[in-house]
Design a protein around this motif. Sequence first.
Motif, mmCIF file in Angstrom:
data_model
loop_
_atom_site.group_PDB
_atom_site.id
_atom_site.type_symbol
_atom_site.label_atom_id
_atom_site.label_comp_id
_atom_site.label_asym_id
_atom_site.label_seq_id
_atom_site.Cartn_x
_atom_site.Cartn_y
_atom_site.Cartn_z
ATOM 1 N N ALA A 236 0.850 -1.155 -0.051
ATOM 2 C CA ALA A 236 -0.236 -0.108 0.068
ATOM 3 C C ALA A 236 0.847 1.266 0.070
ATOM 4 N N GLY A 237 2.197 1.242 0.016
ATOM 5 C CA GLY A 237 2.970 2.190 0.141
ATOM 6 C C GLY A 237 3.613 2.646 1.389
ATOM 7 N N PRO A 238 4.604 3.652 1.307
ATOM 8 C CA PRO A 238 5.160 4.169 2.736
ATOM 9 C C PRO A 238 4.229 4.964 3.212
ATOM 10 N N PRO A 239 4.598 5.230 4.453
ATOM 11 C CA PRO A 239 5.431 4.730 5.379
ATOM 12 C C PRO A 239 5.169 3.429 5.832
ATOM 13 N N GLU A 240 3.915 2.705 6.089
ATOM 14 C CA GLU A 240 3.853 1.640 6.690
ATOM 15 C C GLU A 240 3.933 0.656 5.645
ATOM 16 N N ASN A 241 3.846 0.500 4.385
ATOM 17 C CA ASN A 241 4.089 -0.334 3.520
ATOM 18 C C ASN A 241 3.302 -1.572 3.940
ATOM 19 N N ARG A 242 1.938 -1.310 4.087
ATOM 20 C CA ARG A 242 1.072 -2.538 4.535
ATOM 21 C C ARG A 242 0.857 -3.364 3.189
ATOM 22 N N MET A 243 1.002 -4.752 3.689
ATOM 23 C CA MET A 243 0.842 -5.832 2.497
ATOM 24 C C MET A 243 -0.560 -5.882 2.166
ATOM 25 N N VAL A 244 -0.854 -5.854 0.883
ATOM 26 C CA VAL A 244 -2.231 -6.076 0.366
ATOM 27 C C VAL A 244 -2.406 -7.046 -0.887
ATOM 28 N N ASP A 245 -3.526 -7.417 -1.487
ATOM 29 C CA ASP A 245 -3.461 -8.325 -2.506
ATOM 30 C C ASP A 245 -3.120 -7.580 -3.570
ATOM 31 N N VAL A 246 -2.625 -8.603 -4.598
ATOM 32 C CA VAL A 246 -1.938 -8.110 -5.646
ATOM 33 C C VAL A 246 -2.825 -7.229 -6.601
ATOM 34 N N GLY A 247 -2.468 -5.817 -7.206
ATOM 35 C CA GLY A 247 -3.405 -5.066 -7.742
ATOM 36 C C GLY A 247 -4.106 -4.071 -7.033
ATOM 37 N N GLN A 248 -3.849 -4.272 -5.612
ATOM 38 C CA GLN A 248 -4.746 -3.334 -4.755
ATOM 39 C C GLN A 248 -3.592 -2.396 -4.054
#
Length: 294
Positions: A236-248
């Motif tokens: 999902a991007g910085p700063p947390e860089n949360r992992m999300v499903d591909v394409g999300q």
Amino acid sequence: MSDGIEGLSRRDFMGSLAGALVAARGLGGMANPRASDLVAPAGSARIERIGVQLYTVRDAFGKDPAGTLERIAAIGYREVEFAGYANQSPEALRQILDRVHLAAPSGHLPFESLDKDWDRTLDEAVTLGHRYAVIAWIDDTFRKTLDDWRRLGERFNRAAATAKKHGLGFAYHNHDFEFTPLEGKLPYDVLLASTDPALVRMEMDLYWITKAGYKPETYFAKYPGRFPMVHVKDSAGPPENRMVDVGQGRIDWPHLFSLRKQAGIEHFFVEHDEPGDAFASIKRSYEYLEKLRF
């Protein structure tokens, strides 16, 4: 794959067995666009055989290996990558794979197996149809200094030479700790320089290198052909860089996959370390990738 507390969970599991997306024209002032918001560039290339890392569905696989593989095949996946065998024999798992028309070109193997029963471990990999034996986690006690990483490179060279005798390739899968500088250098760079490119390949985790702030394409250009496998997981991007499903998320998949020939990519494995609903997650990722053209 994960680091920190999650990484320890990964290690235990195995033992029991940058930045924002480049905005595209026409998006105007849209902030933080997702990859799925973009129109893929004109092209006819697609992933012919989408794979999934079974660590994503590890709870279900541990309880019901056959049922899990059946559900994965029903979604449309054609390849899986193992991360432990759920106390099943390689022969039994191979029968299931053949029945549901899944291939298993790769498996993550415990680091400890390099010094204990490595030949037997490789024989099991061959039975399952693996083409690559992958080491996916190194305990931090073995990687405190750059000299440790050089020694790991030598160790991987020996292990890869043995794997070759079994008809297997050998690869190492990264997290993000390989991109934390040690003594002014990146351990990932030292490992690449310390290993024989004819023997030791890399399975690049495209999420973890992005989270660390580095560009996969830089390594594709510097070490062409050395990345036969990638882990496909989104951020999902910085700063947390949360992992999300591909394409999300915000990783530019059309761009990265357009470099597949330069990188040498043969296998694409979807993964999500901590999905809320594992099967819903891999279904969403599959649906995005199945439609993707690059």
